[in-house]
Design a protein around this motif. Structure first.
Motif, PDB file in Angstrom:
ATOM      1  N   PHE A  55      39.990  42.922  41.252  1.00 43.12           N
ATOM      2  CA  PHE A  55      41.075  43.905  41.356  1.00 43.12           C
ATOM      3  C   PHE A  55      40.890  44.812  42.465  1.00 43.12           C
ATOM      4  O   PHE A  55      41.940  45.252  43.281  1.00 43.12           O
ATOM      5  CB  PHE A  55      41.359  44.720  40.143  1.00 43.12           C
ATOM      6  N   ILE A  56      39.658  45.347  43.028  1.00 44.41           N
ATOM      7  CA  ILE A  56      39.651  46.250  43.943  1.00 44.41           C
ATOM      8  C   ILE A  56      38.222  45.761  44.837  1.00 44.41           C
ATOM      9  O   ILE A  56      37.309  45.185  44.205  1.00 44.41           O
ATOM     10  CB  ILE A  56      39.231  47.792  43.282  1.00 44.41           C
ATOM     11  N   PRO A  57      37.949  46.388  45.951  1.00 47.29           N
ATOM     12  CA  PRO A  57      36.943  46.155  46.762  1.00 47.29           C
ATOM     13  C   PRO A  57      35.610  47.004  46.009  1.00 47.29           C
ATOM     14  O   PRO A  57      35.892  48.387  45.514  1.00 47.29           O
ATOM     15  CB  PRO A  57      37.087  46.617  48.125  1.00 47.29           C
ATOM     16  N   VAL A  58      34.564  46.249  45.746  1.00 47.74           N
ATOM     17  CA  VAL A  58      33.403  47.205  45.225  1.00 47.74           C
ATOM     18  C   VAL A  58      32.060  46.873  46.035  1.00 47.74           C
ATOM     19  O   VAL A  58      31.879  45.717  46.563  1.00 47.74           O
ATOM     20  CB  VAL A  58      33.254  46.456  43.708  1.00 47.74           C
ATOM     21  N   ARG A  59      31.124  47.923  46.112  1.00 49.77           N
ATOM     22  CA  ARG A  59      30.268  47.755  46.940  1.00 49.77           C
ATOM     23  C   ARG A  59      29.060  47.379  45.918  1.00 49.77           C
ATOM     24  O   ARG A  59      28.732  48.582  45.330  1.00 49.77           O
ATOM     25  CB  ARG A  59      29.819  48.917  48.006  1.00 49.77           C
ATOM     26  N   CYS A  60      28.347  46.593  45.893  1.00 51.02           N
ATOM     27  CA  CYS A  60      27.263  46.179  44.856  1.00 51.02           C
ATOM     28  C   CYS A  60      26.008  46.046  45.417  1.00 51.02           C
ATOM     29  O   CYS A  60      25.106  46.150  44.634  1.00 51.02           O
ATOM     30  CB  CYS A  60      27.774  45.041  44.238  1.00 51.02           C
ATOM     31  N   LYS A  61      25.700  45.752  46.621  1.00 48.20           N
ATOM     32  CA  LYS A  61      24.521  45.552  47.161  1.00 48.20           C
ATOM     33  C   LYS A  61      24.633  45.780  48.838  1.00 48.20           C
ATOM     34  O   LYS A  61      25.569  45.683  49.262  1.00 48.20           O
ATOM     35  CB  LYS A  61      23.810  44.401  46.857  1.00 48.20           C
ATOM     36  N   ALA A  62      23.220  45.941  49.314  1.00 51.26           N
ATOM     37  CA  ALA A  62      23.434  46.149  50.743  1.00 51.26           C
ATOM     38  C   ALA A  62      22.465  44.601  51.313  1.00 51.26           C
ATOM     39  O   ALA A  62      22.228  43.883  50.354  1.00 51.26           O
ATOM     40  CB  ALA A  62      22.601  47.344  51.464  1.00 51.26           C
ATOM     41  N   ASP A  63      22.631  44.562  52.313  1.00 48.93           N
ATOM     42  CA  ASP A  63      21.815  43.299  52.896  1.00 48.93           C
ATOM     43  C   ASP A  63      20.338  43.569  52.624  1.00 48.93           C
ATOM     44  O   ASP A  63      19.686  44.658  52.857  1.00 48.93           O
ATOM     45  CB  ASP A  63      21.897  43.281  54.518  1.00 48.93           C
ATOM     46  N   GLY A 168      32.035  49.532  34.026  1.00 50.13           N
ATOM     47  CA  GLY A 168      32.438  48.613  35.108  1.00 50.13           C
ATOM     48  C   GLY A 168      33.543  47.667  34.728  1.00 50.13           C
ATOM     49  O   GLY A 168      33.663  46.625  35.390  1.00 50.13           O
ATOM     50  N   VAL A 169      34.545  48.231  33.983  1.00 51.28           N
ATOM     51  CA  VAL A 169      35.783  47.701  33.692  1.00 51.28           C
ATOM     52  C   VAL A 169      36.715  48.123  34.688  1.00 51.28           C
ATOM     53  O   VAL A 169      37.085  49.369  35.042  1.00 51.28           O
ATOM     54  CB  VAL A 169      36.144  47.561  32.442  1.00 51.28           C
ATOM     55  N   THR A 170      37.644  47.226  35.249  1.00 50.33           N
ATOM     56  CA  THR A 170      38.809  47.536  36.177  1.00 50.33           C
ATOM     57  C   THR A 170      39.874  46.499  35.639  1.00 50.33           C
ATOM     58  O   THR A 170      39.628  45.514  34.918  1.00 50.33           O
ATOM     59  CB  THR A 170      38.450  47.215  37.669  1.00 50.33           C
ATOM     60  N   ASN A 171      41.173  47.022  36.278  1.00 52.16           N
ATOM     61  CA  ASN A 171      42.315  46.259  36.131  1.00 52.16           C
ATOM     62  C   ASN A 171      43.323  46.721  37.098  1.00 52.16           C
ATOM     63  O   ASN A 171      42.935  48.004  37.762  1.00 52.16           O
ATOM     64  CB  ASN A 171      42.762  46.399  34.590  1.00 52.16           C
ATOM     65  N   PRO A 172      44.411  46.432  37.107  1.00 54.79           N
ATOM     66  CA  PRO A 172      45.585  46.989  38.034  1.00 54.79           C
ATOM     67  C   PRO A 172      45.884  48.295  37.758  1.00 54.79           C
ATOM     68  O   PRO A 172      46.093  49.135  38.769  1.00 54.79           O
ATOM     69  CB  PRO A 172      46.952  46.295  37.672  1.00 54.79           C
ATOM     70  N   MET A 173      45.631  48.895  36.719  1.00 55.77           N
ATOM     71  CA  MET A 173      46.130  50.372  36.420  1.00 55.77           C
ATOM     72  C   MET A 173      44.752  51.109  37.032  1.00 55.77           C
ATOM     73  O   MET A 173      45.022  52.213  37.740  1.00 55.77           O
ATOM     74  CB  MET A 173      46.148  50.845  35.002  1.00 55.77           C
TER      75      MET A 173
END
Length: 257
Positions: A55-63, A168-173
């Motif tokens: 649903f959205i851009p998420v940053r979960c790790k780096a290089d 850690g839950v997302t949705n359109p709202m």
């Protein structure tokens, strides 16, 4: 990686195709039900899998080449526990990120200031952190996130730019509220499960067995077992030649608006 809008378009076209076929052949109700079940399964997985960025851009790790990891703590601050985490971090000269629950900040502004004054980052983790957080309208979610931001700003004089969704839950709202507020969503690549793990050796193994540069570790500063294993974890990190930096530095994101 499939996104929500793409999935909607694909399934809309599938339904149109089934309806068109039905004008020539007899398409069973079971076929429509199967499509609906598959759609719900994909959307549900996207909702609970933050790293899917459904649903959205998420940053979960780096290089991996960064040679550094970031340590994050959720659900605090908790008097009597968060201070002890801060003491361990100070003894190792390590900075971390604390994604805080707004009402706990409002109840303990002195502890939020202590986190900030110790060189750590404070992020938004909602105001109430209720199980129904993501079931609210986007307007109510926006209000809750704004209320949490105000609590943090009143405590440390800075407005958070980083957000981590409860559970850690997302949705359109949730996505709509985050977009309107301009928050950056931060996930994780190593989930400790310290809220349910009772065995310290099992917890240490889980968080170290595949640890590498770029990882973002999820802990909870309200968990006694986390305090127990934190020194051993940091010893392991430094023995591997890894650095520990704040998540905003690791991801090159602004900590505050």
């Amino acid at each position: 990686m499939l996104k929500f809008k793409t999935v909607n378009i694909i399934f809309f076209l599938v339904i149109i195709l089934l309806m068109a076929l039905n004008s020539v052949f007899s398409v069973s109700i079971a076929s429509y039900i199967a499509v609906a079940v598959l759609y719900l399964a994909i959307v549900t997985h996207g909702s609970i899998s933050l790293s899917a960025q459904f649903f959205i851009p998420v940053r979960c790790k780096a290089d991996v080449s960064s040679g550094a990891i970031a340590i994050t703590f959720d659900d605090g601050p908790v008097p009597g526990k968060t201070e002890k985490i801060l003491e361990v971090l100070k003894s190792y000269n390590v900075s971390a990120a604390f994604f805080c629950i707004g009402h706990r900040i409002a109840d303990n502004p002195w502890l939020a200031k202590k986190i900030h004054d110790s060189g750590h980052l404070l992020g938004n983790h909602s105001y109430w952190h209720k199980n129904t957080f993501d079931l609210q309208t986007s307007e109510k979610i926006e209000i809750e996130l704004n209320t949490a931001n105000r609590a943090i700003e009143q405590a440390i004089g800075l407005k958070p730019n980083l957000f981590r969704p409860p559970f850690g839950v997302t949705n359109p709202m949730v996505a709509n509220a985050i977009a309107r507020l301009g928050l950056k969503t931060i996930g994780w690549s190593v989930r400790s499960l310290d809220t349910i793990t009772k065995n310290r050796e099992a917890l240490l193994k889980r968080i170290t067995q595949s640890l590498k540069g770029g990882d973002i570790i999820l802990f909870h500063d309200c968990c006694t077992i986390t305090l127990d294993i934190l020194p051993d974890f940091l010893d392991y990190v430094f023995a591997r030649g890894l650095k520990v930096v704040r998540v905003d530095e690791l991801l090159n994101e602004k900590a505050y608006a």
